[in-house]
Design an enzyme around this catalytic site. Structure first.
Site, short mmCIF file in Angstrom:
data_model
loop_
_atom_site.label_atom_id
_atom_site.label_comp_id
_atom_site.label_asym_id
_atom_site.label_seq_id
_atom_site.Cartn_x
_atom_site.Cartn_y
_atom_site.Cartn_z
N THR A 1 0.91 -1.07 -0.05
CA THR A 1 0.01 0.02 0.02
C THR A 1 0.97 1.22 0.11
O THR A 1 1.80 1.57 0.83
CB THR A 1 -1.02 0.18 1.20
OG1 THR A 1 -1.52 -1.17 1.15
CG2 THR A 1 -1.91 1.12 1.18
N PHE B 1 -6.51 -6.44 -1.05
CA PHE B 1 -7.42 -6.42 -0.01
C PHE B 1 -7.86 -7.54 1.01
O PHE B 1 -8.80 -7.42 1.61
CB PHE B 1 -8.89 -6.05 -0.83
CG PHE B 1 -8.52 -4.97 -1.73
CD1 PHE B 1 -8.75 -3.73 -1.13
CD2 PHE B 1 -8.47 -5.00 -3.02
CE1 PHE B 1 -8.78 -2.62 -2.36
CE2 PHE B 1 -8.34 -4.06 -4.12
CZ PHE B 1 -8.37 -2.75 -3.72
N ARG C 1 -7.79 -9.60 4.12
CA ARG C 1 -8.10 -9.64 5.60
C ARG C 1 -7.14 -10.61 6.19
O ARG C 1 -7.50 -11.77 5.91
CB ARG C 1 -9.52 -9.86 6.03
CG ARG C 1 -10.49 -8.58 5.53
CD ARG C 1 -11.73 -9.33 5.46
NE ARG C 1 -11.95 -10.38 4.77
CZ ARG C 1 -13.16 -11.13 4.98
NH1 ARG C 1 -14.37 -10.52 5.65
NH2 ARG C 1 -13.57 -11.99 4.14
N GLY D 1 -7.81 -2.00 14.95
CA GLY D 1 -6.37 -1.79 15.16
C GLY D 1 -5.86 -2.66 13.85
O GLY D 1 -6.51 -2.67 13.01
N CYS E 1 -3.04 -2.24 9.22
CA CYS E 1 -3.43 -1.28 7.85
C CYS E 1 -4.16 -0.02 8.40
O CYS E 1 -3.99 1.25 8.01
CB CYS E 1 -3.87 -2.28 7.06
SG CYS E 1 -2.81 -3.37 6.34
P1 NAD Z 1 4.83 -7.66 6.46
O1 NAD Z 1 5.49 -6.72 7.58
O2 NAD Z 1 4.25 -8.92 7.11
O3 NAD Z 1 6.06 -8.27 5.57
C1 NAD Z 1 6.85 -7.27 4.81
C2 NAD Z 1 8.14 -8.11 4.29
O4 NAD Z 1 9.02 -7.55 3.64
C3 NAD Z 1 8.77 -8.69 5.69
O5 NAD Z 1 9.23 -10.03 5.72
C4 NAD Z 1 10.52 -7.84 5.57
O6 NAD Z 1 11.28 -8.68 5.81
C5 NAD Z 1 10.35 -7.73 4.00
N1 NAD Z 1 11.19 -6.66 3.48
C6 NAD Z 1 11.59 -5.63 4.07
N2 NAD Z 1 12.50 -5.00 3.06
C7 NAD Z 1 12.71 -5.94 2.14
C8 NAD Z 1 13.49 -5.75 1.02
N3 NAD Z 1 14.09 -4.54 0.82
N4 NAD Z 1 13.28 -6.70 0.10
C9 NAD Z 1 12.57 -7.94 0.36
N5 NAD Z 1 11.81 -8.06 1.45
C10 NAD Z 1 12.08 -6.89 2.14
O7 NAD Z 1 4.14 -6.62 5.78
P2 NAD Z 1 2.38 -6.94 5.23
O8 NAD Z 1 1.69 -6.98 6.39
O9 NAD Z 1 2.56 -8.32 4.34
O10 NAD Z 1 2.13 -5.62 4.39
C11 NAD Z 1 2.85 -5.53 2.93
C12 NAD Z 1 2.35 -4.35 2.33
O11 NAD Z 1 0.86 -4.83 2.16
C13 NAD Z 1 1.93 -2.87 3.40
O12 NAD Z 1 2.26 -2.13 2.67
C14 NAD Z 1 0.68 -3.28 3.89
O13 NAD Z 1 0.08 -2.24 4.06
C15 NAD Z 1 0.01 -3.94 2.40
N6 NAD Z 1 -1.16 -4.74 2.87
C16 NAD Z 1 -1.15 -5.51 4.21
C17 NAD Z 1 -2.43 -6.20 4.35
C18 NAD Z 1 -2.30 -6.92 5.67
O14 NAD Z 1 -3.59 -7.52 5.97
N7 NAD Z 1 -1.03 -7.26 6.42
C19 NAD Z 1 -3.48 -6.11 3.54
C20 NAD Z 1 -3.26 -5.19 2.60
C21 NAD Z 1 -2.28 -4.47 2.14
#
Ligand code: NAD
Length: 454
Positions: free
Chosen positions: A120, A157, A159, A280, A283
């Site tokens: 995001t 998107f 959850r 909470g 996101c």
């Molecule tokens: P997360 O923290 O679980 O995972 C991110 C991963 O990226 C980690 O494993 C980290 O070690 C890795 N990372 C960091 N820097 C890196 C690099 N340079 N190269 C390779 N890997 C690297 O994050 P997430 O919850 O999966 O969220 C990721 C994105 O997706 C965010 O922008 C979030 O807003 C979006 N998002 C998350 C969700 C959710 O429910 N978690 C839902 C929709 C969108």
């Protein structure tokens, strides 16, 4: 196709595991070696129902590396799924996206690669990532990439807790790009989901009546804004019902009945109308904060979203107010908390209301004893709060407690032996922060039962 997933977190793992299930070759690249090691061992580094099984089904098509030089050559689509947490000023920290984009630019192979922002990211990030990839490519190769890559936005998107369901049986897929080649590649990738013509994994049956999944194709900026607008809308809906819940408490109405009464209006809909201690997770907080910061950048305000955040913050403080109202003195009290993860079926503790409430209680001199069925190890490892301890069994949360707060509606909390547990408490105060239990039944056990908005 050959798919690279940069960032093996909640989004990356689910996306990669789904791509492998659909027959694509997937390479996870992450800076965290322990996550990659877990995937290699056949275990999921995060708790998400069905994910471990899905990774197992695709294991012959999944590779892991810390090295972009190994992951990029021959890659058709490179997804950026790294984290975008917020900075102290509320704007998103894009340093992980920047690092991933630079590595992709440095190591792009001989053929064409589509770079997809699934993280995001603020409006304009598509262009920004394109510039980073182009500059990195040029710095390494000494010439411009000339059509070797393009950048698309494909917001996520899912959850947490139902991430696989949300991926395989999505409400919609958004593809942001004006490049026909990029749109064609992502459309091809998502075709089984769009058409729903895949054989579902045994543990993820297709819901009855599931039809084709709409694909919304937009320009980059619209796709980027869709993600923020969707999350902001959901927070507004929750904060709205919490605001009404407060009013319901004052006038003697029941917000649960009220939610049903308004949710049956098809223009409103019943979902996200459950009053409680507020939202909470990783996101909602950061995305609403980012939306406000984007608006500010353009000389605008987002007062509705600002209000949603304010109400959410108040919901957490109201827990303390309600407990103070009952107990009068907080110093020296023992408060139990049921559920630490920000919602059921995940081990994610980011911006978990339970932890915020624990902080506020400890700050007022209470000792907090908490339980969670899945997130305990993580909670123990990350805890820095003296005065907050974790217990392996939910029963231990009640022992000598002056009050117990249900913060996360894990199904197992419905079947606790409440009558026996009440006898172990110092004061029989039970605050059901999710309106999860039957008030009459809890009162019949002898609890002083407090809900939210009822
Ligand atoms: P997360 O923290 O679980 O995972 C991110 C991963 O990226 C980690 O494993 C980290 O070690 C890795 N990372 C960091 N820097 C890196 C690099 N340079 N190269 C390779 N890997 C690297 O994050 P997430 O919850 O999966 O969220 C990721 C994105 O997706 C965010 O922008 C979030 O807003 C979006 N998002 C998350 C969700 C959710 O429910 N978690 C839902 C929709 C969108």
């Amino acid at each position: 196709m050959n798919i690279t997933i940069a960032g093996a977190g909640y989004v990356g793992l689910v996306t990669g595991a789904a791509c492998a299930y659909f027959g694509h070759e997937v390479t996870f690249v992450d800076v965290d070696a322990s996550k990659l090691e877990a995937i290699r061992r056949g275990t999921s580094p995060i708790y998400e129902p069905g994910l471990q099984e899905l990774l197992k089904l695709g294991k012959d098509r999944i590779r892991c590396t810390q090295d972009y030089a190994e992951a990029l050559p021959g890659c058709d689509i490179a997804f950026i799924t790294v984290g975008t947490p917020y900075l102290p000023d509320g704007s998103p920290n894009l340093s992980y996206v920047e690092a991933a984009a630079r590595e992709i630019g440095l190591h792009i192979g001989a053929g064409y690669t589509l770079v997809v922002n699934k993280s995001t990211v603020p409006v304009g990030s598509g262009n920004w990532v394109e510039a980073i990839v182009r500059d990195a490519f040029e710095s390494r190769n000494g010439h411009r990439p000339n059509g070797k890559f393009s950048v698309a936005s494909n917001p996520e998107f899912l959850r947490e807790g139902s991430a696989l369901h949300d991926t395989f049986y999505a409400d919609r897929i958004v593809i942001g790009s004006r490049d026909p080649r990029a749109v064609a590649m992502l459309t091809e990738l998502y075709q089984p989901i769009q058409n729903q013509d895949f054989v579902p994994p045994a543990f993820l049956p297709r819901p009855e009546g599931q039809g084709a999944v709409p694909v919304v194709t937009t320009d980059l900026a619209s796709a980027e804004l869709i993600k923020y607008a969707a999350n902001a809308f959901l927070t507004v809906k929750i904060s709205f019902i919490n605001e009404i819940a407060s009013l319901a408490e004052s006038v003697g109405a029941d917000v649960v009945q009220l939610s049903r009464g308004i949710g049956l209006d098809s223009r409103i809909g019943p979902r996200f109308l459950q009053a409680g201690i507020g939202w909470g997770g990783s996101c909602f907080g950061k995305d609403t904060s980012a939306l406000i910061s984007i608006a500010r950048e353009y000389g605008k305000r987002a007062p509705i979203v600002e209000a949603a955040r304010e109400v959410n913050c108040e919901q957490r403080e109201k827990v303390i107010e309600k407990l103070l109202n009952e107990l009068k003195i907080m110093k020296g009290r023992v408060i139990g908390i049921l559920g630490v993860a920000f919602k059921p079926n995940t081990d994610d503790l980011r911006d978990a209301p339970a932890l915020d409430i624990a902080r506020r209680l400890v700050g007022r001199g209470a000792k907090v004893v908490a339980h969670d069925p899945i997130a305990l190890d993580r909670a123990r490892a990350e805890n820095t709060l003296p005065g907050l301890v974790f217990k392996d069994n939910p029963e231990e949360v009640f022992a000598d407690a002056d009050a117990v707060v249900l913060a996360t509606e894990w199904p197992l909390y419905r079947s606790l032996p409440f009558a026996e547990l009440l006898a172990t408490m110092s004061t029989p105060v039970f605050l059901d922060g999710r309106n999860f239990l039957d008030p009459q039944q809890m009162q019949s056990f002898g609890f002083r039962y407090l809900g939210v908005g009822r």
